[in-house]
Each structure stands twice: as structure tokens, then as C-alpha cells.
Design a protein around this motif. Sequence first.
Motif, short mmCIF file in Angstrom:
data_model
loop_
_atom_site.label_atom_id
_atom_site.label_comp_id
_atom_site.label_asym_id
_atom_site.label_seq_id
_atom_site.Cartn_x
_atom_site.Cartn_y
_atom_site.Cartn_z
N ARG A 84 -2.50 2.55 -1.55
CA ARG A 84 -2.20 2.52 -0.13
C ARG A 84 -2.48 1.11 0.40
O ARG A 84 -3.51 0.53 0.08
CB ARG A 84 -3.11 3.54 0.54
N ASP A 120 3.07 4.13 3.94
CA ASP A 120 1.85 3.40 3.56
C ASP A 120 2.06 2.41 2.42
O ASP A 120 1.09 1.92 1.84
CB ASP A 120 0.75 4.40 3.19
N ARG A 146 3.10 3.57 -8.98
CA ARG A 146 2.73 3.82 -7.60
C ARG A 146 1.59 2.92 -7.20
O ARG A 146 0.54 2.90 -7.84
CB ARG A 146 2.34 5.28 -7.43
N GLN A 154 2.88 2.90 -0.52
CA GLN A 154 2.60 3.37 -1.88
C GLN A 154 3.90 3.47 -2.67
O GLN A 154 3.90 3.36 -3.88
CB GLN A 154 1.92 4.74 -1.84
N ASP A 199 7.46 6.78 2.02
CA ASP A 199 6.21 6.86 2.78
C ASP A 199 5.98 5.57 3.55
O ASP A 199 6.44 4.50 3.17
CB ASP A 199 5.03 7.06 1.82
MG MG Z 1 0.11 7.64 0.51
#
Ligand code: MG
Length: 337
Positions: free
Chosen positions: A200, A96, A197, A98, A94
Motif C-alpha cells: 500500500r 491505494d 502486488r 497496490q 484499487d
Molecule cells: Mg489495498
Amino acid sequence: MKPEISVVVPVYNEEEVIQTMHQRLTDVLSGLNLHYEIIYVDDGSKDNSASIIRPWCTDDGRVKLLSFSRNFGHQTAITCGMDYAAGEAIVIIDADLQDPPELIPDMIAKWREGFEVVYAKRRKRSGETGFKKTTARLYYRLLHRLADVDIPTDVGDFRLIDKTVRDALLQLPEHNRYVRGLIAWLGYRQTNIEYERDARYAGKTKYPLRKMLNLAGNGITSFSYKPLRISIYLGVILSIASFLFLLFIFFSRIFDLVDMEPGYASMMCVMLFFFGIVLIMLGVTGEYIGRIFEEVKNRPLYLIFREDGKFYEVGRRGTSPGSEKAVHKVDSASRPK
Ligand code: MG
Ligand code: UDP
């Protein structure tokens, strides 16, 4: 020089993060001492994401940008990135932050041990609402029970796949692509690494509830017929129940066990309940028919801009556009404003 590793990054309105993302990603990749490429798939961003990325492509031949003609969705964006990837292994991550890019070396190590799929399993998720965490947890477990293939729980699309898996993926013809499910279906030697995780880095989620429900529904309907079967189970159970009720009424009438009154209330209850069930099951059936319709139309999965501003049609299943030539062709794609 043919890259060993391709990194696919779907981007949708990520102008706030993309710079930091690129920095962290290139730091990790340049420390690895191998040939790599980064493919950004701009999923029809309305902000400046594409114009931030474009100069990187000019400065560094290893960075590529594919721009969609509109927002086709996250799963389509990663599908497109994989179609074009030229590397021996492909990492999907991703934009962002994350999914920490620092995990990529561990994934590559596992891949070199001989695994064709290395997915990242979320041990903990930070920076997400309790609602998202709980629904995600419940959903993954439900999917696991319903799906006919073993889709791992708490796993997103952050993963490394070998080129052979990508080639196999290209052979799967469906348009409705729930990528993590398709990869699970393919099998091969799969393993995971665990990670926490992060939140963001900046910006808001690009998955509003509507898109999330859509993805969730796709996951279930692409990999399970069980919701359709529910109507059979319900039908059987209700038929038995109503048959017993019928016997009860019949004998009550004959032997005058209870006073029979015109029972408006009980009638209404039974009727509303049955109509409710019928409508729900019609909806479920309709959902599957809609999916058949989608497949039958057989439209391309996505459209990419070409230098001359015309649409360059790609994304029909089974026909790999993944030659390097194709990537370079759309490299310098400029979006007509
Ligand atoms: Mg995300
Ligand atoms: N994304 C995309 N198209 C979309 C929605 C999201 O390409 O229509 C990208 C987005 O830019 C990000 C990734 O998919 O790189 C995951 O989206 P997001 O982080 O918003 O989802 P969340 O982590 O909140 O589930």
C-alpha cells in the motif's frame, strides 16, 4: 466524445494516496493515446478524499466522481462504477496503488487480442502481513474447491472487462455481489497477466478483519451450497457411527461382555459433540436464509448524492443507470456537510 476506456476507482478514506494515484493513473492513460474516463466512486469517505477529487472533475471532463450516501462497501462501489462506465472496456483498480496502473496498457493489449476479461494474477504480494498472505492463500484454494464455478486463485478485482461483460453483469439480479465470482460465472474469453502486488502506498488497509471475513464468507456462500451439504454428510457419518455403537452396547448387554456402569462421561461427550454440530449447522443454514432475506427485501444497491443534496436512487439490478447523462448529473455532486 465517447471514451474507449473507463477506469473505475473505489475510494474509501484515501486522502493520503489519492493524489499520487491520480498522477500515476493519468500519466499511464495519457501515454496511451485514446479517449478515457476515470470514475472515482467515493464510498462514503469520512476524510477529504471527495473534496480532493472534486476539483479534478471541474478541470478535466474526463474525471468523474460518484459519491455514495454512506459506506456501502468495496464490492458495491466497483459495481456502481461499472454501472456508470461508458467506455468500450472497463478497468477496475484499487486506489491505494497496490495494483500498479502501469499494467493497464498490457491489459488493453490483451483485450485488443480478443479477450473479454483480463484479470491480474498476483505472483507475489509485498507489504502485507504473513497472516494476511497465508489466510488469503488458504482461502483462495478453499474457495476454488468449494465453488461451483472456476474462480481463479490469487486474483482480486484488478482487471479489465469488456462492455459486453458489464452488460451481462447488469443482468445478474443478486444484491450480494462478489464481483470476481460473478465475472467468473459469466464466462467469456478470460485470460490473465501476472504481476507483483506492491505494498500500500500510504494509509492503512480499509479492510479490517471483520470486512475481510465478510467478503470471504460472501464468496463461499454466493457460489457454493457445499457448506449446507456438510450437514448431510455429517449426519450420515454420525448416524452410522452411533448405530454401530448401539449394536455394541446391545450385544455387550446381552452377552455381558463389559461391565455396564452409568457412564456420565461418555454421555456428556456424545451430547456436547452432537449439540455442537447441530448448532454449527443451524448457523450455516441461518447464513443462507439471511441471504435469501437480503435478496427478498430487494433494496437498491447504493444511493448517490445529487446536486440538490437529495438522494438520487440508483443501483437496482437490471436497470442500467449507465447513461452518460446520469454521470454528468452527479458529476458536480456536492456533499452536504
Ligand atoms: Mg489495498
Ligand atoms: N474500499 C472501499 N470501500 C470499503 C473498503 C475499501 O471502496 O469499504 C476501497 C479502498 O479505498 C481501496 C480498495 O477498496 O481502493 C481496496 O481496499 P484496501 O486496499 O483497503 O484493501 P486491501 O488491499 O488491504 O485488501
